[in-house]
Every structure is written in C-alpha cells, then in structure tokens.
Enzyme design. Structure first.
Site, PDB file in Angstrom:
ATOM      1  N   ASP A  14      45.032  -8.436 -17.991  1.00  0.00           N
ATOM      2  CA  ASP A  14      46.449  -8.379 -18.335  1.00  0.00           C
ATOM      3  C   ASP A  14      46.640  -8.097 -19.818  1.00  0.00           C
ATOM      4  OD1 ASP A  14      47.189  -8.789 -15.738  1.00  0.00           O
ATOM      5  OD2 ASP A  14      47.507 -10.943 -15.961  1.00  0.00           O
ATOM      6  N   LEU A  65      49.185  -2.343  -8.213  1.00  0.00           N
ATOM      7  CA  LEU A  65      50.406  -1.627  -8.573  1.00  0.00           C
ATOM      8  C   LEU A  65      51.606  -2.029  -7.719  1.00  0.00           C
ATOM      9  CD1 LEU A  65      49.011   1.973  -9.182  1.00  0.00           C
ATOM     10  CD2 LEU A  65      49.256   0.067 -10.797  1.00  0.00           C
ATOM     11  N   LYS A  66      51.364  -2.795  -6.661  1.00  0.00           N
ATOM     12  CA  LYS A  66      52.448  -3.263  -5.782  1.00  0.00           C
ATOM     13  C   LYS A  66      53.401  -2.112  -5.442  1.00  0.00           C
ATOM     14  CE  LYS A  66      52.258  -7.990  -7.570  1.00  0.00           C
ATOM     15  NZ  LYS A  66      51.256  -7.766  -8.648  1.00  0.00           N
ATOM     16  N   ASP A  69      57.975   2.200  -2.568  1.00  0.00           N
ATOM     17  CA  ASP A  69      58.690   3.465  -2.656  1.00  0.00           C
ATOM     18  C   ASP A  69      58.798   4.051  -1.259  1.00  0.00           C
ATOM     19  OD1 ASP A  69      59.796   5.919  -3.706  1.00  0.00           O
ATOM     20  OD2 ASP A  69      58.762   5.491  -5.589  1.00  0.00           O
ATOM     21  N   ILE A  70      59.292   5.269  -1.170  1.00  0.00           N
ATOM     22  CA  ILE A  70      59.401   5.910   0.134  1.00  0.00           C
ATOM     23  C   ILE A  70      57.998   6.206   0.676  1.00  0.00           C
ATOM     24  CG2 ILE A  70      61.648   6.898  -0.445  1.00  0.00           C
ATOM     25  CD1 ILE A  70      60.242   9.590  -0.835  1.00  0.00           C
ATOM     26  N   PRO A  71      57.862   6.323   2.002  1.00  0.00           N
ATOM     27  CA  PRO A  71      56.527   6.471   2.605  1.00  0.00           C
ATOM     28  C   PRO A  71      55.691   7.602   2.021  1.00  0.00           C
ATOM     29  CG  PRO A  71      58.123   5.978   4.304  1.00  0.00           C
ATOM     30  CD  PRO A  71      58.911   6.161   3.044  1.00  0.00           C
ATOM     31  N   THR A  73      55.756   9.030  -0.922  1.00  0.00           N
ATOM     32  CA  THR A  73      55.317   8.732  -2.284  1.00  0.00           C
ATOM     33  C   THR A  73      54.218   7.679  -2.282  1.00  0.00           C
ATOM     34  OG1 THR A  73      57.474   9.306  -3.192  1.00  0.00           O
ATOM     35  CG2 THR A  73      56.069   7.899  -4.545  1.00  0.00           C
ATOM     36  N   ARG A 184      45.519 -22.707 -10.404  1.00  0.00           N
ATOM     37  CA  ARG A 184      45.513 -23.520 -11.604  1.00  0.00           C
ATOM     38  C   ARG A 184      44.624 -24.748 -11.385  1.00  0.00           C
ATOM     39  NH1 ARG A 184      47.167 -19.425 -12.963  1.00  0.00           N
ATOM     40  NH2 ARG A 184      49.116 -18.890 -14.034  1.00  0.00           N
ATOM     41  N   GLN A 196      54.233 -19.031 -13.058  1.00  0.00           N
ATOM     42  CA  GLN A 196      53.868 -19.261 -11.662  1.00  0.00           C
ATOM     43  C   GLN A 196      54.521 -20.545 -11.166  1.00  0.00           C
ATOM     44  OE1 GLN A 196      52.500 -17.065 -10.000  1.00  0.00           O
ATOM     45  NE2 GLN A 196      50.786 -16.055 -10.989  1.00  0.00           N
ATOM     46  N   GLY A 216      43.715 -15.867 -13.900  1.00  0.00           N
ATOM     47  CA  GLY A 216      43.878 -15.195 -15.182  1.00  0.00           C
ATOM     48  C   GLY A 216      44.018 -16.145 -16.344  1.00  0.00           C
TER      49      GLY A 216
END
Length: 251
Positions: A14, A65-66, A69-71, A73, A184, A196, A216
């Site tokens: 990160d 990247l989660k 978008d449209i299928p 893309t 944690r 979180q 992280g």
C-alpha cells in the site's frame, strides 16, 4: 517456517512509490506468499509493479483492483491481467451477475478471480446509507452469503469477505477460496490508525475457514515487521493445525 502456511499470508504493498514497494518485498522475503498490488500502487506504477514483485521474489501476485464496470470492460481488464501473469484479481460483486460471469470466463493462464462481497471498512449504517435494505443490513452474514452465492454461480474461484461473515459462506460453498482482510492480532502492541470495522485475529480467521489472510498495517507499522510477520505465521500455523485436527495444511 512451513511454506504451506507462508503461502497463505498476503501482504498489501500500500504505497504509491515503486521503490518503497520494492523495499517491502525484499524486507519480507520468505515470510509472505502473496504480495498484493492495489489501486494506489497500480495507478502510480502500472504493470511495472507486477514485474517488480516477479523480479524480487518467488511470491504470487494479487492484483486488487475490485473491478466494477460493464461486462465488456471488466472482461477486457481481466484479459489484460492474464497477460501480465498475475495470480489473483478482484472483481466487485456490485458490478452484477453479468460482469462477474464475464470476468470468470475471461480469466486465462491460471488467473484466479476473487469476488469482493462487502468491504470490511463498512458498517451496517454505511450499507443502509448506500441503499441496502434494513433486513440485509441488520444481518451482514446474510448479505455476504447472498453475494457469495451469486459469485459461486458466476464461476469465480473465490471470495473476499470479513471473518465475521465467513462461517456461513464456508459451510455453504466449501470449494470456494476465501480471502480475509481486516486481520488484527490481539497481541499487537502498536496503536493502528485504522479504518477497518469488522476485524478478527489471525487465529480466529483461520479457524472460521479462511484460506488466505491479508495483513497490512500490523506488519507495516511494526517496529520489527519481520518479527510480527513470523508471529502471525505461527498463530496461523496453530490455527490450521486445530482446524484440520492434526492434518497437514492443504497445498
């Protein structure tokens, strides 16, 4: 340290600085099985971030990247990630059935698609604010289970979810890979600046059914990151031992 346990620890890079990310990969060499390249680093450095992890370690690469978008893309982005040679890629379930299905279909070369259910930074109030019904918001495990069920029908390899919602997902879909962020350790001494909300210790998450843990801040903000990583791995190993009743951790 058992390599089978090391392979289940994911460390998020990160940072937007590729040189700093490289230092972290080198610093945690041998203690992390998967390095996660998220939005900040990928936006800053692009495919070079993936290449750097490959150059500096034998670890797998998780491109987080989660996609939402449209299928068409989403499918194009998945094909591009396949060409990069990453091992994991996330798509958000809120992209809907067709986009997630196309993501699963477009994956090539061993790329595993992980569907994000409900972010661990969100509370019940947050979900109601963006339109979740009071009934689903009241029981986040039911909401996450519905999304996991849809993800399974779309053909993804696994899901990302909180440890709090994991037991019902694991029971219903034992063959889905499960990746748990918001980890944690209870023994952590440092105070973390944290966003979180639905968290669990490494042991709790593994015993609940997690296959991989994303850790992280507890490592990154520690005075001795390697020592903290080693202690987390030891806790994971003990929890896997309990979970499988003395059997070896699966490959």
């Amino acid at each position: 340290m058992d390599e089978r346990v090391v392979s289940r620890l994911i460390f998020p890079l990160d940072t937007g600085d590729l040189s700093e990310a490289r230092r972290w990969v080198r610093r945690l060499s041998g203690l992390v099985g998967v390095f996660k390249v998220g939005l900040e680093l990928f936006t800053s450095a692009g495919p070079a971030a993936v290449e750097m992890v490959r150059e500096e370690s034998q670890a797998e690469v998780f491109l987080d990247l989660k996609l939402n978008d449209i299928p068409a893309t989403v499918a194009g982005a998945v094909r591009a990630a396949s060409r990069l040679g990453v091992d994991f890629l996330t798509v958000h379930m809120l992209a809907g059935r067709w986009a997630v299905r196309e993501a699963a279909r477009a994956a090539e070369g061993g790329l595993r698609i992980l569907a994000v259910t409900i972010l661990t930074s969100l509370s019940r109030a947050d979900l109601m604010e963006v339109g979740y019904s009071p009934e689903l918001s009241r029981d986040l495990s039911e909401a996450a289970l519905r999304l996991a069920s849809l993800a399974y029908r779309c053909g993804v390899h696994g899901v990302v979810c909180s440890a709090k919602e994991l037991p019902r997902i694991r029971e219903a879909f034992p063959h889905l890979l499960t990746v748990v962020p918001g980890v944690r350790p209870e023994w952590l001494e440092e105070e973390l600046a944290d966003d979180q909300k639905r968290i669990a210790s490494p042991g709790e998450a593994i015993r609940a059914g997690a296959d991989y843990l994303v850790v992280g801040r507890p490592i990154r903000e520690a005075r001795d990151p390697r020592a903290v990583a080693e202690r987390i791995l030891a806790e994971m190993a003990q929890a896997f031992e309990e979970r499988y009743r003395g059997c070896n951790v699966p490959e």
